[in-house]
Motif scaffolding. Sequence first.
Motif, PDB file in Angstrom:
ATOM      1  N   ASN A  19      -5.933  -0.558   4.300  1.00  0.00           N
ATOM      2  CA  ASN A  19      -5.804   0.839   4.703  1.00  0.00           C
ATOM      3  C   ASN A  19      -5.595   1.720   3.472  1.00  0.00           C
ATOM      4  OD1 ASN A  19      -4.759   3.379   5.643  1.00  0.00           O
ATOM      5  ND2 ASN A  19      -4.363   2.394   7.630  1.00  0.00           N
ATOM      6  N   GLN A  79      -2.924   4.693   3.951  1.00  0.00           N
ATOM      7  CA  GLN A  79      -1.545   4.192   3.952  1.00  0.00           C
ATOM      8  C   GLN A  79      -1.113   3.809   2.543  1.00  0.00           C
ATOM      9  OE1 GLN A  79      -0.556   1.233   7.063  1.00  0.00           O
ATOM     10  NE2 GLN A  79       0.538   0.077   5.478  1.00  0.00           N
ATOM     11  N   GLU A 123      -0.433   6.938   0.507  1.00  0.00           N
ATOM     12  CA  GLU A 123       0.831   7.579   0.875  1.00  0.00           C
ATOM     13  C   GLU A 123       1.997   6.935   0.130  1.00  0.00           C
ATOM     14  OE1 GLU A 123      -0.306   9.050   5.432  1.00  0.00           O
ATOM     15  OE2 GLU A 123       0.605   7.074   5.091  1.00  0.00           O
TER      16      GLU A 123
END
Length: 498
Positions: free
Chosen positions: A78, A81, A84
Amino acid sequence: MAALNLSVVNLFYGFSRSNSDFCSVYINMKQHIRHPLFAIITETAAEQNVQAYVIGGFVRDLLLKRPSKDIDVAVVGNGIQFAESVAKKMRVKLAVFKNFGTAMLKYKDLEVEFVGARKESYRSHSRKPIVEDGTLEDDQKRRDFTINALAIALHPGQVGELLDPFNGIADLEHKLIRTPLDPIETFSDDPLRMLRAIRFASQLNFTIDALAFDAIKNNTERIAIISQERITEELNKIILSPKPSIGFKYLFDTGLLHKIFPLMTKLYGVDYIDGKGHKDNFYHTLQVLDNIAETTDDLWLRWAAILHDIAKPATKRFEAGHGWTFHGHEDKGARMVPKIFADLKLPLNEKMKFVQKMVQLHLRPIVLAQNIVTDSAVRRLLFDANDDIEALMLLCKADITTKNEYKVKKYRQNFELVQQKLKDVEKRDQIRNWQPPVTGIDIMHIFGIKEGREVGIIKNQIREAILEGEISNSREAAIDFTIRKGEEIGLKVVANDI
């Protein structure tokens, strides 16, 4: 897919020259990923137990020793993700683009984009792919060119290892633009890649692989599905290349130029009548473009070089006993500029007006350089060019493409005289960005009249008198001249307080 250890890349590819730039870069590649950003990516990859790679243009430019501020990070997992977590550690803001499955952060002068590794498939009517999660190899296969499919591992256990499944490093060494997969499929899937191939060849002075070249020729019709904005973006990058003619020759030879800018292709070719021919204005334009590229990075001055003779096909005439003429091509060309800019989705603002002015005036300094330079001619040129006079002189010098060394020397000497004259006249008369020393309001006040025809006549006479050198560019001289000219057409002075 086996990863290549950096220390043996040179040996693996057979590049054994001890003084090779490539050798030193390969051996020292780990030095280039010691930026704090990469350490944080590696730390995050360890925490999430995922594979992460810096991939694409940053790696290519690293090997070519070109500066690069754009970093693409592919994550087997991902991507958003992962991004982040990296942004949180770096304490920077993250821009997330869920529709594209990407996220971007800025760190000092770097822009870093994160994406999950993916594989793509295409439909014939669109360049927007159907995207699925994939492996790194899937992600490298979807890249446009082998030199953009290079990846460096950033996760623990492989940090610094180069992954090059399509011999991209060999293509860098041989200065070759080649696609990872079948070029016909590659260009049909995303026709913008045809322009990108030519753009990279032009920017890097590389050669397009023969199979890729043929694939572009056979897929030119597919460019129709690409938006004009994207086409023009690539075209501008080609124009900003160190030697733009490389790109334009590829555009012409593949037939792409005939699709994206057919007006320019009309410059190509030479006609003969009674044994008299004219120069090929297409290749002349490319030479002017290359010449101007040696002196300026100004995109709009380069566009002026492209368009300076754009109206020659429309104004071409053969005069018996004289030969080929292109009378008025500068005027017609200037009138053509707005539509050309509109069709290509270029800005219709001051940039367009600048190009239009350059096209309109491009013959003026050349004419001055061929004849005795009078002060009035120089004043008029300064008046018309204003702050763009230096740009105009650069364009005119670039327009000298004759192979006759005597003519080149003569033109250059005359241009030096013109430039000195420009400096002298400007210093004395201050014509650049000229503002009339007597305004329309002044004229109305002197004669007690309203705005009308007489005011316009006198304003024009003042301008002409100053440009011709009949009066000095001063308020006192202009007022005396105004009174004299007003009385000549029957006006009477009613105010002496000006």
